[in-house]
Design an enzyme around this catalytic site. Structure first.
Site, mmCIF file in Angstrom:
data_model
loop_
_atom_site.group_PDB
_atom_site.id
_atom_site.type_symbol
_atom_site.label_atom_id
_atom_site.label_comp_id
_atom_site.label_asym_id
_atom_site.label_seq_id
_atom_site.Cartn_x
_atom_site.Cartn_y
_atom_site.Cartn_z
ATOM 1 N N GLN A 129 -6.667 -1.934 7.194
ATOM 2 C CA GLN A 129 -5.595 -2.678 6.899
ATOM 3 C C GLN A 129 -4.800 -3.340 8.129
ATOM 4 O OE1 GLN A 129 -2.376 -1.309 3.847
ATOM 5 N NE2 GLN A 129 -1.234 -1.236 5.682
ATOM 6 N N SER A 177 0.649 -1.075 0.071
ATOM 7 C CA SER A 177 0.037 -0.072 -0.048
ATOM 8 C C SER A 177 0.977 1.149 -0.003
ATOM 9 C CB SER A 177 -0.919 -0.031 1.196
ATOM 10 O OG SER A 177 -0.241 0.193 2.673
ATOM 11 N N SER A 208 9.548 2.501 11.015
ATOM 12 C CA SER A 208 8.615 1.435 10.521
ATOM 13 C C SER A 208 9.234 0.251 9.678
ATOM 14 C CB SER A 208 7.158 1.959 9.826
ATOM 15 O OG SER A 208 6.565 0.873 9.235
ATOM 16 N N LYS A 230 7.387 0.101 14.396
ATOM 17 C CA LYS A 230 6.141 -0.736 13.937
ATOM 18 C C LYS A 230 6.842 -1.777 13.017
ATOM 19 C CE LYS A 230 2.433 -0.074 10.841
ATOM 20 N NZ LYS A 230 1.783 0.717 9.784
ATOM 21 N N ARG A 251 8.099 -2.483 6.264
ATOM 22 C CA ARG A 251 7.327 -2.432 5.115
ATOM 23 C C ARG A 251 6.754 -4.122 5.165
ATOM 24 N NH1 ARG A 251 7.724 2.143 1.477
ATOM 25 N NH2 ARG A 251 5.509 1.416 1.330
ATOM 26 N N SER A 252 5.331 -3.969 4.174
ATOM 27 C CA SER A 252 4.742 -5.266 4.306
ATOM 28 C C SER A 252 5.524 -6.359 3.773
ATOM 29 C CB SER A 252 3.359 -4.955 3.659
ATOM 30 O OG SER A 252 3.748 -4.231 2.564
HETATM 31 C C1 LIG Z 1 3.758 -1.177 6.261
HETATM 32 C C2 LIG Z 1 2.917 -0.780 5.705
HETATM 33 O O1 LIG Z 1 2.589 -1.132 4.416
HETATM 34 P P1 LIG Z 1 3.248 -0.901 3.307
HETATM 35 O O2 LIG Z 1 4.714 -1.488 3.374
HETATM 36 O O3 LIG Z 1 2.576 -1.889 2.018
HETATM 37 O O4 LIG Z 1 3.206 0.446 2.786
HETATM 38 C C3 LIG Z 1 1.951 0.444 6.030
HETATM 39 O O5 LIG Z 1 1.158 1.135 5.419
HETATM 40 O O6 LIG Z 1 2.025 1.082 7.276
HETATM 41 MG MG LIG Z 2 0.711 2.585 6.952
#
Ligand SMILES: C=C(OP(=O)(O)O)C(=O)O
Ligand SMILES: [Mg+2]
Length: 414
Positions: free
Chosen positions: A156, A42, A360, A384, A362-363
C-alpha cells in the site's frame, strides 16, 4: 470562567477524496477550537464506526443539537468527562449511533478551545512547558493497494524517513526531494507513467513490488547523498487487504504470487534485510498477533514493526500486543478510537512499554492540522502524514511553524 463551553457547531465539509466529513467548532467564553475528522480506506475491522446510518447529514440535522445541549456549560478543560458524555450520548460500544468521526472531531475541537482559552497552542496545552521535540516525518512516496488503482503495486505505501535530518525543515524538504526524484526513476521502469498519484499523494506506478522497492531504495540513496543526510526506506504493507482467509494466504495480484504466513514472514524479513528498512507497518493480517510476534522477534532489533489495523489505537488490543511482544511501534489515529482522551491513554501505555507511537493521518484527509500538535504534544518521535498535497502539507507546514516557536527544538527521540 474562560473555558466554559458556550456553543458547539457541526458542519459538513469535503475530504480529500471528495467525500463528506464533519468539522466541529467549539466556542468558549474566551476561546475557539475547530477540528475535522478524516476517513480511512483500508480500515481495521475493530475501529469504531465513523458515521451513523444516514451519514454526515444526520449528524448535522439531528446529532448536533443533542451534543450541544449536553456540552454547553461544561468546562472545556475537562476533556475526559466530555469524552465520557459523548460515549453516553452514543450509547453503543462502537460509536455507531452518532459516529466516531463526530465524537473525535468534537473531542479535538474541545481541546483546541481549551488551549485557546488559556492562550496557548494545542501542543503546549497537551505536552506542557518542556515540550521540545519534533517528529520525523514518514513521507509517502508511492501508493499501491487500496490507495491506488488497478495495476499498481500490492504494497500500500512506499515511505521514507529522513532519519539524518537535523530539524523539521530539513526533514520535510528531504522527503519532498525524494518524491521528486522518484518521478524520474518510475519513468525509467514504466514508460507509460503519466504522473498519476494515489490517495495520499504518492505516485501510482504500474510496476512490480520488487521494482518499486528497488527504486525506493535508489531514491533514498541518491537524495541522501545529494543532501548529505541519511534517508531510510519504510513500508506500510496493509496486509489485511492482501489476506485471503479462505485460502489462508496473502495474495500479491501484481506479482501473481501467493504466500502463506510462514512465507510472508520470510518475505518481509528478506525485504527488511535487503533494503535496510527503518519501519514496516502491518506486515500481517489484523488478527495475526502471532505472525507479528514472530517477525518482531527476528528483526525487531533493527526495524520498527508497527501495528495499525492490528491495534486500531485501542488500549486493550495494544495490551495484548505488549503481552505477546507483537510489535515495537503503534500507529495512532484518533478517529480509530473516537476520542482524544482514549487516544492519549493508548499513547501513554505505548510509551510505558517502549512501543514507539506514530501519530498518523488517514488516506481521506482534510486541511485540519491537529495531528501536528498531537505528535509534538505527545512527544511522538514520528508522524505519518504524507509528503505533498494540500491536505498533507497542512500538517507539515504546521510542524514548521511549531519548530519556529519552540525555544530549543530538536528531532524526536526513539
Ligand atoms: C493511512 C492509512 O490508510 P487508511 O487511512 O486508508 O486506513 C494506513 O493504512 O496507514
Ligand atoms: Mg496503515
Amino acid at each position: 470562567m474562560d473555558s466554559v463551553i458556550e456553543d458547539v457547531q457541526v458542519r459538513k465539509i469535503l475530504d480529500s477524496r471528495g467525500n463528506p466529513t464533519v468539522e466541529v467548532d467549539v466556542t468558549t467564553w474566551n476561546g475557539f477550537g475547530r477540528a475535522a475528522a478524516p476517513s480511512g480506506a483500508s480500515t481495521g475491522s475493530r475501529e469504531v464506526v465513523s458515521f451513523p446510518e444516514g451519514g454526515v447529514d444526520v449528524i448535522v440535522s439531528e446529532v448536533e443539537d443533542v451534543i450541544a445541549s449536553e456540552l454547553i456549560g461544561m468546562d472545556a478543560n475537562d476533556i475526559t468527562t466530555i469524552d465520557e458524555v459523548l460515549r453516553e450520548v452514543d450509547g453503543t460500544g462502537n460509536l455507531s449511533a452518532i459516529g466516531g468521526n463526530t465524537t473525535v472531531a468534537v473531542s479535538m475541537a474541545v481541546a483546541k478551545a481549551a488551549a485557546a482559552s488559556s492562550n496557548i497552542p494545542l501542543y503546549r496545552y497537551l505536552g506542557g512547558n518542556w515540550v521540545n521535540e519534533l517528529p520525523y516525518p514518514l513521507g509517502n512516496m508511492m501508493n499501491g493497494g487500496a490507495h491506488a488503482g488497478i495495476n499498481a503495486p500490492d504494497i500500500q505505501e512506499f515511505l521514507v524517513v529522513p532519519i539524518g535530518a537535523k530539524n523539521i525543515v530539513e526533514a520535510i524538504f528531504a522527503n519532498a526531494s525524494v518524491h521528486k526524484k522518484l518521478k524520474g526513476l518510475i519513468q525509467s521502469k514504466d514508460s507509460n507513467f503519466t504522473g498519476g498519484k494515489g490517495d495520499e499523494g504518492g505516485w501510482v506506478p504500474n510496476i512490480t513490488n520488487d521494482n518499486a522497492l528497488e527504486i525506493q531504495a535508489k531514491a533514498c540513496e541518491e537524495v541522501g547523498d545529494e543532501l548529505g543526510l541519511e534517508i531510510r526506506p519504510a513500508l506500510d504493507m496493509a496486509a489485511s487487504e492482501l489476506w485471503n482467509s479462505k485460502k489462508q494466504k496473502y495474495l500479491y495480484a501484481q506479482d501473481g504470487v501467493e504466500r502463506d504466513t510462514g512465507e510472508q514472514i520470510e518475505f518481509v524479513k528478506d525485504i527488511i534485510e535487503t533494503y535496510n528498512m527503518f519501519y514496516v507497518e502491518d506486515p500481517f493480517d489484523e488478527s495475526d498477533f502471532e505472525g507479528f510476534a514472530q517477525l518482531t522477534s527476528k528483526v525487531g532489533n533493527r526495524c520498527l514493526i508497527c501495528g495499525d489495523d492490528l491495534f486500531v489505537t485501542n488500549k486493550e488490543l495494544l495490551l495484548k500486543g505488549i503481552e505477546m511482544n507483537a510489535a515495537n511501534a503503534i500507529i495512532i489515529k484518533p478517529n480509530q478510537i473516537g476520542s482524544l482522551s482514549e487516544t492519549y491513554a493508548t499513547v501513554k501505555l505505548a510509551k510505558q512499554h517502549n512501543i514507539v507511537p506514530v501519530v498518523s493521518h488517514r488516506s481521506g484527509e482534510t486541511t485540519d492540522e491537529t495531528i501536528a500538535h498531537l505528535a509534538v504534544g505527545f512527544a511522538s518521535p514520528m508522524i505519518k502524514t504524507g509528503a505533498i498535497g494540500g491536505e498533507r502539507i497542512a500538517k507539515l507546514n504546521e510542524l514548521i511553524r511549531i519548530e519556529e516557536e519552540l525555544p530549543n527544538p530538536k528531532m524526536g527521540q526513539f
